[in-house]
Scaffold this motif. Structure first.
Motif, PDB file in Angstrom:
ATOM      1  N   ASN A 158      -2.081 -10.022  11.469  1.00 34.03           N
ATOM      2  CA  ASN A 158      -2.280 -10.291   9.877  1.00 34.03           C
ATOM      3  C   ASN A 158      -1.012  -8.962  10.022  1.00 34.03           C
ATOM      4  OD1 ASN A 158      -3.560  -8.309  10.799  1.00 34.03           O
ATOM      5  ND2 ASN A 158      -5.403  -8.444   8.914  1.00 34.03           N
ATOM      6  N   GLN A 159      -0.909  -8.252  10.416  1.00 37.39           N
ATOM      7  CA  GLN A 159       0.064  -6.978   9.542  1.00 37.39           C
ATOM      8  C   GLN A 159       0.949  -6.792  10.288  1.00 37.39           C
ATOM      9  OE1 GLN A 159      -2.379  -4.117   8.263  1.00 37.39           O
ATOM     10  NE2 GLN A 159      -2.038  -4.799   6.105  1.00 37.39           N
ATOM     11  N   LYS A 160       1.600  -7.834  10.995  1.00 43.20           N
ATOM     12  CA  LYS A 160       2.662  -6.961  12.004  1.00 43.20           C
ATOM     13  C   LYS A 160       3.483  -6.613  11.693  1.00 43.20           C
ATOM     14  CE  LYS A 160       4.640  -8.751  16.731  1.00 43.20           C
ATOM     15  NZ  LYS A 160       4.695  -9.864  17.452  1.00 43.20           N
ATOM     16  N   GLY A 161       4.625  -5.364  11.711  1.00 39.07           N
ATOM     17  CA  GLY A 161       5.060  -4.873  10.429  1.00 39.07           C
ATOM     18  C   GLY A 161       5.047  -3.459  10.671  1.00 39.07           C
ATOM     19  N   VAL A 162       7.160  -3.031  10.214  1.00 40.77           N
ATOM     20  CA  VAL A 162       7.403  -1.386  10.249  1.00 40.77           C
ATOM     21  C   VAL A 162       7.822  -1.239   9.633  1.00 40.77           C
ATOM     22  CG1 VAL A 162       8.810  -0.198  11.382  1.00 40.77           C
ATOM     23  CG2 VAL A 162       8.602  -1.914  13.401  1.00 40.77           C
ATOM     24  N   TYR A 163       6.104   0.197   8.786  1.00 40.32           N
ATOM     25  CA  TYR A 163       6.326   0.887   7.707  1.00 40.32           C
ATOM     26  C   TYR A 163       7.045   1.857   7.501  1.00 40.32           C
ATOM     27  CZ  TYR A 163       3.749  -3.633   7.027  1.00 40.32           C
ATOM     28  OH  TYR A 163       3.296  -4.979   7.593  1.00 40.32           O
ATOM     29  N   LEU A 164       8.314   2.430   6.210  1.00 42.38           N
ATOM     30  CA  LEU A 164       7.645   3.945   5.959  1.00 42.38           C
ATOM     31  C   LEU A 164       7.190   4.291   5.212  1.00 42.38           C
ATOM     32  CD1 LEU A 164      10.276   5.708   6.581  1.00 42.38           C
ATOM     33  CD2 LEU A 164      11.117   4.814   5.096  1.00 42.38           C
ATOM     34  N   SER A 165       6.679   5.500   5.125  1.00 47.95           N
ATOM     35  CA  SER A 165       5.872   6.005   4.583  1.00 47.95           C
ATOM     36  C   SER A 165       6.270   7.546   3.617  1.00 47.95           C
ATOM     37  CB  SER A 165       4.179   6.040   4.414  1.00 47.95           C
ATOM     38  OG  SER A 165       3.906   6.877   5.031  1.00 47.95           O
ATOM     39  N   SER A 197      17.818   6.270  10.250  1.00 45.99           N
ATOM     40  CA  SER A 197      17.322   7.651   9.974  1.00 45.99           C
ATOM     41  C   SER A 197      16.681   8.076   8.911  1.00 45.99           C
ATOM     42  CB  SER A 197      18.795   7.879   9.408  1.00 45.99           C
ATOM     43  OG  SER A 197      19.878   7.952  10.382  1.00 45.99           O
ATOM     44  N   THR A 198      15.584   9.055   9.032  1.00 48.33           N
ATOM     45  CA  THR A 198      15.145   9.053   7.731  1.00 48.33           C
ATOM     46  C   THR A 198      15.100  10.654   7.644  1.00 48.33           C
ATOM     47  OG1 THR A 198      13.002   9.732   9.678  1.00 48.33           O
ATOM     48  CG2 THR A 198      12.987   7.094   8.500  1.00 48.33           C
ATOM     49  N   THR A 199      14.228  10.929   6.349  1.00 53.69           N
ATOM     50  CA  THR A 199      13.741  12.260   6.571  1.00 53.69           C
ATOM     51  C   THR A 199      12.535  12.962   7.949  1.00 53.69           C
ATOM     52  OG1 THR A 199      11.937  12.820   4.457  1.00 53.69           O
ATOM     53  CG2 THR A 199      14.768  12.460   4.086  1.00 53.69           C
ATOM     54  N   LEU A 200      13.069  14.720   7.915  1.00 53.18           N
ATOM     55  CA  LEU A 200      11.661  14.902   8.435  1.00 53.18           C
ATOM     56  C   LEU A 200       9.786  14.507   7.950  1.00 53.18           C
ATOM     57  CD1 LEU A 200      13.084  18.022  10.300  1.00 53.18           C
ATOM     58  CD2 LEU A 200      12.293  15.868  11.574  1.00 53.18           C
ATOM     59  N   GLN A 201      10.264  14.017   6.852  1.00 53.58           N
ATOM     60  CA  GLN A 201       9.350  14.185   6.249  1.00 53.58           C
ATOM     61  C   GLN A 201       8.137  13.068   5.506  1.00 53.58           C
ATOM     62  OE1 GLN A 201      11.819  15.831   4.363  1.00 53.58           O
ATOM     63  NE2 GLN A 201      10.523  17.566   5.307  1.00 53.58           N
ATOM     64  N   GLU A 202       9.151  11.906   6.276  1.00 55.86           N
ATOM     65  CA  GLU A 202       8.896  10.368   6.355  1.00 55.86           C
ATOM     66  C   GLU A 202       8.085   9.894   7.534  1.00 55.86           C
ATOM     67  OE1 GLU A 202      11.883   8.112   3.287  1.00 55.86           O
ATOM     68  OE2 GLU A 202      12.996   8.606   5.615  1.00 55.86           O
ATOM     69  N   TYR A 203       7.456   8.833   7.330  1.00 51.72           N
ATOM     70  CA  TYR A 203       6.181   8.679   8.991  1.00 51.72           C
ATOM     71  C   TYR A 203       6.910   7.129   9.102  1.00 51.72           C
ATOM     72  CZ  TYR A 203       2.183   7.592  11.348  1.00 51.72           C
ATOM     73  OH  TYR A 203       1.588   7.313  12.567  1.00 51.72           O
ATOM     74  N   ILE A 204       6.570   6.440   9.831  1.00 53.82           N
ATOM     75  CA  ILE A 204       6.980   5.242  10.333  1.00 53.82           C
ATOM     76  C   ILE A 204       5.596   5.005  10.972  1.00 53.82           C
ATOM     77  CG2 ILE A 204       7.991   3.867  12.104  1.00 53.82           C
ATOM     78  CD1 ILE A 204      10.735   4.405  10.258  1.00 53.82           C
ATOM     79  N   ASP A 229       0.830  -1.138  -0.568  1.00 57.25           N
ATOM     80  CA  ASP A 229      -0.209   0.176   0.106  1.00 57.25           C
ATOM     81  C   ASP A 229       0.691   1.142   0.489  1.00 57.25           C
ATOM     82  OD1 ASP A 229      -2.553  -1.089   0.111  1.00 57.25           O
ATOM     83  OD2 ASP A 229      -2.437  -1.184   2.143  1.00 57.25           O
ATOM     84  N   ASN A 230       1.805   1.176  -0.652  1.00 55.55           N
ATOM     85  CA  ASN A 230       2.538   2.232  -0.512  1.00 55.55           C
ATOM     86  C   ASN A 230       3.716   2.578  -0.029  1.00 55.55           C
ATOM     87  OD1 ASN A 230       1.499   2.595  -3.680  1.00 55.55           O
ATOM     88  ND2 ASN A 230       0.520   4.086  -3.258  1.00 55.55           N
ATOM     89  N   LYS A 231       3.561   1.449   0.996  1.00 57.03           N
ATOM     90  CA  LYS A 231       4.644   2.278   2.520  1.00 57.03           C
ATOM     91  C   LYS A 231       5.983   1.015   2.051  1.00 57.03           C
ATOM     92  CE  LYS A 231       0.955   2.898   5.361  1.00 57.03           C
ATOM     93  NZ  LYS A 231       0.052   2.113   6.681  1.00 57.03           N
ATOM     94  N   SER A 232       6.952   0.998   2.534  1.00 54.56           N
ATOM     95  CA  SER A 232       8.058  -0.126   2.382  1.00 54.56           C
ATOM     96  C   SER A 232       7.754  -0.623   3.694  1.00 54.56           C
ATOM     97  CB  SER A 232       9.405   0.937   2.639  1.00 54.56           C
ATOM     98  OG  SER A 232       9.075   1.205   1.321  1.00 54.56           O
ATOM     99  N   GLN A 233       7.938  -1.359   3.821  1.00 55.16           N
ATOM    100  CA  GLN A 233       8.066  -2.333   4.839  1.00 55.16           C
ATOM    101  C   GLN A 233       9.489  -2.793   5.329  1.00 55.16           C
ATOM    102  OE1 GLN A 233       7.213  -6.776   4.697  1.00 55.16           O
ATOM    103  NE2 GLN A 233       5.981  -6.612   6.733  1.00 55.16           N
ATOM    104  N   ILE A 234      10.065  -2.153   6.551  1.00 54.99           N
ATOM    105  CA  ILE A 234      11.208  -1.464   6.867  1.00 54.99           C
ATOM    106  C   ILE A 234      11.594  -3.818   7.327  1.00 54.99           C
ATOM    107  CG2 ILE A 234      12.668  -0.658   8.760  1.00 54.99           C
ATOM    108  CD1 ILE A 234      12.324   0.387   6.322  1.00 54.99           C
TER     109      ILE A 234
END
Length: 170
Positions: free
Chosen positions: A163-170, A149-156, A5-10
């Protein structure tokens, strides 16, 4: 890294579980002489992580683990009263591990830590699953699952549902 869903799974579900187990071992290794530890999770996701840490600690050690929940208004912590689901006087001369999902600016953890300043603690430590390295407040995590390390515009987004356990970056 996969896209959902346009999120990168970290981190996927197994990665999250592995990180939490490793963090539990670190807490144990740094507190082997303790007979009792208080794990205090910041509602909602911090508390879910705290429950997992408490479960792992109970499985790998003989330390008595006490699980507590701390309720704080994360957006405006200075407006509402911070509430703990137990009495803070039982923390006197004890080790407290304060748990949250993401350390972003440090505001939530700073105000949550302030809650314990009127109690004579033996030690207060901070545990987070993700540290974004964007601290605006003078607080650091003692136990970190992943430093990212992320940009301030990115969201964790930390999702702890089965069913969707994980960490995602958008």
């Amino acid at each position: 890294m996969s896209k959902i869903d346009n999120k990168s799974q970290i981190l996927n579900s197994e990665d999250v579980d592995r990180k939490l187990l490793r963090l539990s071992w670190e807490v144990y290794e740094n507190n082997t002489k303790e007979r009792e530890i208080f794990i205090v999770g910041i509602e909602k996701r911090g508390y879910i992580i705290a429950k997992e840490i408490a479960k792992y600690l109970s499985n790998i050690s003989d330390i008595q683990v006490n699980l507590n929940s701390l309720k704080i208004n994360k957006d405006e912590p200075y407006h509402d009263e911070i509430k703990l689901d137990s009495f803070e006087n039982k923390f006197t001369n004890k080790v407290v591990i304060l748990v949250d999902d993401v350390l972003n600016s440090g505001k939530t953890l700073m105000y949550s830590s302030k809650f314990f300043l009127n109690t004579k603690l033996k030690k207060l430590s901070i545990l987070v699953l993700i540290d974004r390295n964007h601290n605006l407040f003078p607080i650091k995590a003692d136990y970190v699952g992943l430093s990212l390390s992320t940009t301030l515009q990115e969201y964790i987004d930390v999702n702890l549902t089965l069913n969707q356990k994980g960490v995602y970056l958008s």
